[in-house]
Write a protein that holds these residues in place. Structure first.
Motif, PDB file in Angstrom:
ATOM      1  N   ASN A 367       0.362   9.774  -3.718  1.00 32.87           N
ATOM      2  CA  ASN A 367       1.160   9.630  -4.932  1.00 32.87           C
ATOM      3  C   ASN A 367       2.563   9.162  -4.599  1.00 32.87           C
ATOM      4  OD1 ASN A 367       0.530   9.727  -7.573  1.00 32.87           O
ATOM      5  ND2 ASN A 367       0.505  11.946  -7.748  1.00 32.87           N
ATOM      6  N   VAL A 368       2.675   8.021  -3.972  1.00 36.34           N
ATOM      7  CA  VAL A 368       3.975   7.499  -3.579  1.00 36.34           C
ATOM      8  C   VAL A 368       4.834   7.244  -4.805  1.00 36.34           C
ATOM      9  CG1 VAL A 368       5.155   5.619  -2.389  1.00 36.34           C
ATOM     10  CG2 VAL A 368       2.974   6.452  -1.537  1.00 36.34           C
ATOM     11  N   ASP A 369       4.212   6.869  -5.896  1.00 35.64           N
ATOM     12  CA  ASP A 369       4.962   6.490  -7.085  1.00 35.64           C
ATOM     13  C   ASP A 369       5.735   7.659  -7.681  1.00 35.64           C
ATOM     14  OD1 ASP A 369       3.908   4.052  -6.746  1.00 35.64           O
ATOM     15  OD2 ASP A 369       2.358   4.238  -8.279  1.00 35.64           O
ATOM     16  N   THR A 370       5.243   8.876  -7.502  1.00 33.84           N
ATOM     17  CA  THR A 370       5.883  10.003  -8.183  1.00 33.84           C
ATOM     18  C   THR A 370       6.474  11.027  -7.243  1.00 33.84           C
ATOM     19  OG1 THR A 370       3.759  11.172  -8.270  1.00 33.84           O
ATOM     20  CG2 THR A 370       4.340   9.793 -10.150  1.00 33.84           C
ATOM     21  N   GLY A 524      -5.388   0.584  -3.826  1.00 35.88           N
ATOM     22  CA  GLY A 524      -6.335   0.735  -4.923  1.00 35.88           C
ATOM     23  C   GLY A 524      -7.453   1.703  -4.593  1.00 35.88           C
ATOM     24  N   LEU A 525      -7.929   1.678  -3.351  1.00 34.50           N
ATOM     25  CA  LEU A 525      -8.983   2.604  -2.940  1.00 34.50           C
ATOM     26  C   LEU A 525      -8.447   4.038  -2.838  1.00 34.50           C
ATOM     27  CD1 LEU A 525     -10.764   0.527  -0.139  1.00 34.50           C
ATOM     28  CD2 LEU A 525     -11.661   1.075  -2.400  1.00 34.50           C
ATOM     29  N   THR A 526      -7.235   4.192  -2.333  1.00 35.46           N
ATOM     30  CA  THR A 526      -6.666   5.529  -2.150  1.00 35.46           C
ATOM     31  C   THR A 526      -6.347   6.201  -3.480  1.00 35.46           C
ATOM     32  OG1 THR A 526      -5.690   4.777  -0.074  1.00 35.46           O
ATOM     33  CG2 THR A 526      -4.860   6.836  -0.983  1.00 35.46           C
ATOM     34  N   ASP A 527      -5.769   5.434  -4.405  1.00 34.56           N
ATOM     35  CA  ASP A 527      -5.357   5.993  -5.694  1.00 34.56           C
ATOM     36  C   ASP A 527      -6.401   5.782  -6.777  1.00 34.56           C
ATOM     37  OD1 ASP A 527      -3.104   6.558  -4.352  1.00 34.56           O
ATOM     38  OD2 ASP A 527      -1.809   5.145  -5.381  1.00 34.56           O
ATOM     39  N   PHE A 528      -7.631   5.531  -6.399  1.00 40.07           N
ATOM     40  CA  PHE A 528      -8.685   5.205  -7.350  1.00 40.07           C
ATOM     41  C   PHE A 528      -8.788   6.286  -8.436  1.00 40.07           C
ATOM     42  CE2 PHE A 528     -12.986   4.816  -8.965  1.00 40.07           C
ATOM     43  CZ  PHE A 528     -13.186   3.446  -8.995  1.00 40.07           C
ATOM     44  N   GLY A 529      -8.668   5.861  -9.678  1.00 38.04           N
ATOM     45  CA  GLY A 529      -8.741   6.786 -10.796  1.00 38.04           C
ATOM     46  C   GLY A 529      -7.430   7.482 -11.123  1.00 38.04           C
ATOM     47  N   ASN A 530      -6.374   7.199 -10.348  1.00 42.22           N
ATOM     48  CA  ASN A 530      -5.087   7.875 -10.555  1.00 42.22           C
ATOM     49  C   ASN A 530      -3.923   6.888 -10.604  1.00 42.22           C
ATOM     50  OD1 ASN A 530      -5.749  10.917 -10.322  1.00 42.22           O
ATOM     51  ND2 ASN A 530      -6.779  10.046  -8.552  1.00 42.22           N
ATOM     52  N   PHE A 531      -4.181   5.699 -11.110  1.00 44.46           N
ATOM     53  CA  PHE A 531      -3.121   4.694 -11.176  1.00 44.46           C
ATOM     54  C   PHE A 531      -2.130   5.015 -12.292  1.00 44.46           C
ATOM     55  CE2 PHE A 531      -6.847   2.260  -9.606  1.00 44.46           C
ATOM     56  CZ  PHE A 531      -6.347   1.920  -8.363  1.00 44.46           C
ATOM     57  N   GLY A 532      -0.889   4.561 -12.081  1.00 41.13           N
ATOM     58  CA  GLY A 532       0.044   4.507 -13.186  1.00 41.13           C
ATOM     59  C   GLY A 532      -0.315   3.304 -14.049  1.00 41.13           C
ATOM     60  N   SER A 533       0.489   3.036 -15.060  1.00 44.33           N
ATOM     61  CA  SER A 533       0.178   1.913 -15.939  1.00 44.33           C
ATOM     62  C   SER A 533       1.449   1.196 -16.351  1.00 44.33           C
ATOM     63  CB  SER A 533      -0.590   2.386 -17.178  1.00 44.33           C
ATOM     64  OG  SER A 533       0.193   3.290 -17.929  1.00 44.33           O
ATOM     65  N   ILE A 534       1.339  -0.127 -16.448  1.00 48.15           N
ATOM     66  CA  ILE A 534       2.395  -0.969 -17.001  1.00 48.15           C
ATOM     67  C   ILE A 534       1.965  -1.304 -18.427  1.00 48.15           C
ATOM     68  CG2 ILE A 534       3.640  -3.153 -16.803  1.00 48.15           C
ATOM     69  CD1 ILE A 534       3.052  -3.108 -13.816  1.00 48.15           C
ATOM     70  N   LEU A 605      -0.354   0.143 -12.499  1.00 50.51           N
ATOM     71  CA  LEU A 605       0.888   0.163 -11.733  1.00 50.51           C
ATOM     72  C   LEU A 605       0.557   0.701 -10.342  1.00 50.51           C
ATOM     73  CD1 LEU A 605       4.010   0.108 -11.395  1.00 50.51           C
ATOM     74  CD2 LEU A 605       4.045   2.428 -12.302  1.00 50.51           C
ATOM     75  N   LEU A 606       0.730  -0.124  -9.328  1.00 53.74           N
ATOM     76  CA  LEU A 606       0.359   0.281  -7.968  1.00 53.74           C
ATOM     77  C   LEU A 606       1.540   0.802  -7.162  1.00 53.74           C
ATOM     78  CD1 LEU A 606      -2.159  -2.503  -6.855  1.00 53.74           C
ATOM     79  CD2 LEU A 606      -2.594  -0.361  -8.049  1.00 53.74           C
ATOM     80  N   LEU A 607       2.712   0.220  -7.342  1.00 56.62           N
ATOM     81  CA  LEU A 607       3.860   0.601  -6.521  1.00 56.62           C
ATOM     82  C   LEU A 607       5.114   0.616  -7.380  1.00 56.62           C
ATOM     83  CD1 LEU A 607       4.905   1.264  -3.667  1.00 56.62           C
ATOM     84  CD2 LEU A 607       5.312  -1.181  -3.345  1.00 56.62           C
ATOM     85  N   LYS A 608       5.688   1.792  -7.523  1.00 56.49           N
ATOM     86  CA  LYS A 608       6.898   1.920  -8.325  1.00 56.49           C
ATOM     87  C   LYS A 608       8.041   1.170  -7.649  1.00 56.49           C
ATOM     88  CE  LYS A 608       9.971   5.376 -10.339  1.00 56.49           C
ATOM     89  NZ  LYS A 608      10.274   6.807 -10.450  1.00 56.49           N
ATOM     90  N   GLY A 609       8.793   0.415  -8.454  1.00 52.20           N
ATOM     91  CA  GLY A 609       9.904  -0.370  -7.920  1.00 52.20           C
ATOM     92  C   GLY A 609       9.552  -1.820  -7.716  1.00 52.20           C
ATOM     93  N   TYR A 610       8.269  -2.151  -7.803  1.00 50.39           N
ATOM     94  CA  TYR A 610       7.851  -3.545  -7.631  1.00 50.39           C
ATOM     95  C   TYR A 610       6.981  -3.944  -8.813  1.00 50.39           C
ATOM     96  CZ  TYR A 610       5.102  -7.530  -6.071  1.00 50.39           C
ATOM     97  OH  TYR A 610       4.488  -8.748  -6.006  1.00 50.39           O
TER      98      TYR A 610
END
Length: 720
Positions: A367-370, A524-534, A605-610
């Motif tokens: 969960n790098v994004d949060t 995408g494989l690591t965060d599968f089912g737990n993505f953020g959203s744009i 949303l895969l990476l916050k800040g980009y």
């Protein structure tokens, strides 16, 4: 003589010769006799007390069970000469002292059925009994209601006088509330066991490890441990210290600064787990696992292996984490009586519980994004900036010891991020500002973030696990280590998406477009089912986006034959129907939301800040039609994530238009986007590569090229 030789030849080879006396003894059945109770007790003591550290572990558990808030441990010669623990607990009644050290005397267990609801550390009443059979044991204790403390001496489970000729009854003495247990001359009557210990320092280190484990786990209890005769303590924790502070005091700040908290629970399997574990910025050569099951320090090979497997995705090869895990399971599901020292326990649904805990830890790490913050260290520990050195040299006297040898220049590694970068040598029109935004400036991605309270989803799909395993199997160990320890040098070519990084004393040219493609696929494989959203406000028309992409594709790539020709509207209808039909699956697994009316509401949303380029969005949607295998689950996930990763790759920017270009708006747009990409590459993408990229073997084929080796350059200069 010949007959004797014949007898020797007939004996089977390898048969041990018997003594003459044994041969003459009549081989009658031996009678079964009961062992002497003293022998029985010494055998039992040898099973429970294997080393001084085991005796201390039992004593610590008894003290914590007694409600202590302070424990003081004193050790001499690794615990063989002296092992003393003092607590401020409830104490022991004088009436209970005569049977204190008899076997199976306990206040915590009355019937066998009580084993299914044990909630204390000790329960069998064997610890003190075992210690008294192999050491000289002294107990000084005082209860709250008693006016004085009582001191008693024990040998082989019974009260004995302090000196010959005196009474064996406990003697009144001065003392504070609580209990002090002194163990002297451990294994004095088991010389073979005592000679087996190699060094006192090694045994003391084992004792420190146990004291440290319980000091971390036992909230509200102060611990101290020191060697006998020394004034300073090796371990000292305050009763009000937090868990992180205790870890910092015992295991150093390098561990404590990288800790993240995690929790896991499942009512179905009747467990709750919580603890602290290090993130991907920290790794050592050996896993440190502080495992407590129902507050009892235990070891579990299965849990250890599962955690190491979980971290293999995030840490470079050979890297291991630090983790403190407190696991509470319903007592009825646990068998605590399977090991003499209670070192191991068995519990129901072990595999399912371990999998759930590891999945929650993996979610936290991913969960790098949060929850992740990337920090850069501009100087190595202990180093100072040049201006600091010059100012300090005037006031701090220089040491007069032996001067340190000067390092060879061909071994120097760039460690200061403030040094000049390649980008500062390129024309200003081709690069964006690398300065950090001021406090009043907007975010570099121009987006506002909202946090969702949605619970993380544990992925149990075997197809996704197989795809993750394929990535691990394709890992290039050396290249992964380079990315995990690299120093970013600068962007070399924006149009060709090339950047320079330094790994050790080598300089590499990296196709960051190719590396981004692999990184976002793994993400995408690591965060599968737990993505953020744009989210798009207002929503976008899917058909309109597909129409733009199809027309652009047809105009730029005209068909060479009639078979390659396609109708724009036909393609638009076909792809939009596919996306609408599978909208529930896309939303659940990828946070890709399409309404039933054909409106695009959000993308992952895969990476916050980009932020990926919205100009690439129409082509991304178009490729989801023919380039995703919607018929097979594994291929569907793999191809969709590949297309998503390709969409997230920074676009190739065109050359900067000349200053006399009439399209000043285009010039400004390209300049702004160039600044955004340059900042994202340096501040977000390459730090993310450093934290969790598994470099695959495919990246060696054009993705990363070594262009300089400092040692090699020095050899060239030497020849010149």
């Amino acid at each position: 003589m010949a007959e004797a030789m014949d007898v020797d030849i007939e004996a089977p080879r390898g048969t041990k010769r018997k003594a003459i006396d044994d041969v003459l003894i009549i081989t009658a059945p031996r009678r079964i006799k009961a062992l002497d109770p003293d022998v029985v007790n010494k055998i039992a003591a040898g099973e429970i007390i294997v080393a001084p550290v085991h005796a201390l572990k039992e004593l610590i558990e008894n003290s914590v069970d007694a409600g202590s808030t302070s424990l003081e441990v004193v050790v001499k010669d690794g615990g063989l000469k002296l092992l003393q623990i003092t607590d401020n607990g409830h104490g022991i009644d004088r009436e209970d002292l005569p049977i204190l050290c008899e076997r199976f005397t306990t206040s915590k267990l009355k019937a066998f059925e009580d084993l299914t609801s044990i909630g204390t550390y000790g329960f069998r009443g064997e610890a003190l009994a075992s210690i008294s059979h192999i050491a000289h044991l002294t107990v000084t204790t005082k209860t709250k209601d008693s006016n004085v403390a009582y001191k008693a001496h024990y040998d082989s489970g019974h009260l004995v006088p302090a000196k010959p000729g005196q009474s064996a009854d406990p003697k009144p003495t001065a003392g504070r509330q609580g209990t002090q247990i002194t163990v002297e001359d451990l294994f004095y009557n088991v010389p073979t066991r005592r000679r087996a210990f190699r060094s006192a320092s090694e045994e003391y280190n084992k004792i420190l490890d146990v004291v440290g484990r319980y000091a971390v786990h036992c909230d509200g209890v102060a611990f101290s441990c020191k060697k006998s005769g020394e004034s300073s303590t090796t371990i000292a924790t305050h009763s009000k210290s937090s868990t992180v502070d205790r870890i910092r005091q015992i295991y150093n700040s390098a561990v404590a600064n990288e800790l993240i908290e995690f929790r896991s629970s499942d009512e179905k399997y009747g467990f709750r787990a919580q603890g602290w574990t290090t993130n991907a910025n920290y790794h050592v050569k050996k896993t440190t696992l502080l495992l407590f099951i129902n507050h009892r320090s235990v070891d579990s090979t299965n849990i250890r292996k599962a955690i190491e497997q979980t971290y293999s995705t995030f840490l470079p090869r050979g890297g291991h984490p630090f983790i403190y895990l407190s696991l509470e399971i319903e007592p009825s599901r646990v068998d605590v009586n399977v090991h003499p020292t209670k070192r191991e326990v068995n519990f129901l649904n072990e595999d399912e519980v371990i999998e759930k805990i590891c999945a929650d830890i993996r979610t936290k790490l991913a969960n790098v994004d949060t929850s992740r913050t990337f920090m850069t260290q501009t100087l190595l520990p202990g180093a100072r900036a040049p201006d600091e050195v010059s100012s300090a040299s005037a006031t701090i006297p220089m040491p007069t010891g032996t001067p340190k040898p000067k390092p060879y220049e061909n071994n120097l590694v760039r460690t200061d991020a403030k040094l000049r970068k390649i980008t500062s040598m390129l024309p200003s029109a081709g690069t964006g500002s690398s300065e950090s935004p001021g406090p009043n400036e907007s975010r570099p991605d121009g987006m506002e973030y909202e946090y969702s309270d949605r619970e993380p989803v544990t992925c149990r799909l075997m197809t996704v696990k197989e795809l993750r395993q394929e990535v691990r199997d394709d890992m290039h160990n050396e290249l992964t280590e380079i990315f995990a320890t690299h120093t970013f040098v600068g962007i070399v070519d924006e149009r060709r998406r090339l950047a320079a990084i330094q790994g050790g004393v080598k300089l590499f040219l990296v196709d960051y477009g190719m590396v981004c493609n692999e990184y976002f696929y793994q993400l995408g494989l690591t965060d599968f089912g737990n993505f953020g959203s744009i989210r798009f406000d207002p929503p976008l028309d899917v058909k309109e986006l597909l129409r733009m992409a199809a027309e652009h594709e047809k105009s730029n790539n005209p068909p060479t034959c009639e078979e390659d020709d396609f109708g724009v509207e036909e393609v638009v209808e076909l792809v939009s129907a596919q996306l609408i039909e599978r909208r529930e699956m896309l939303l659940e697994y990828f946070s890709f939301e399409v309404s039933e009316e054909g409106e695009l509401l959000s993308i992952p949303l895969l990476l916050k800040g980009y932020t990926p380029s919205l100009a690439k969005l129409p082509r991304f949607l178009l490729r989801l039609g023919p380039h995703v295998n919607w018929m097979a689950e594994k291929e569907c996930f793999a191809t969709f994530l590949r297309e998503l990763a390709s969409y997230y790759v920074p676009e190739q920017l065109p050359p900067t238009p000349g200053s006399d270009d009439p399209e000043d708006g285009l010039l400004e747009d390209i300049k702004v986007r160039r600044q955004q990409i340059n900042k994202a590459v340096e501040d977000f993408l390459f730090p993310a590569f450093r934290a969790r990229l598994i470099a695959t073997k495919s990246l060696m084929k054009g993705g990363v090229v070594e262009i300089a080796n400092l040692k090699g350059l020095y050899r060239v200069f030497e020849r010149c």
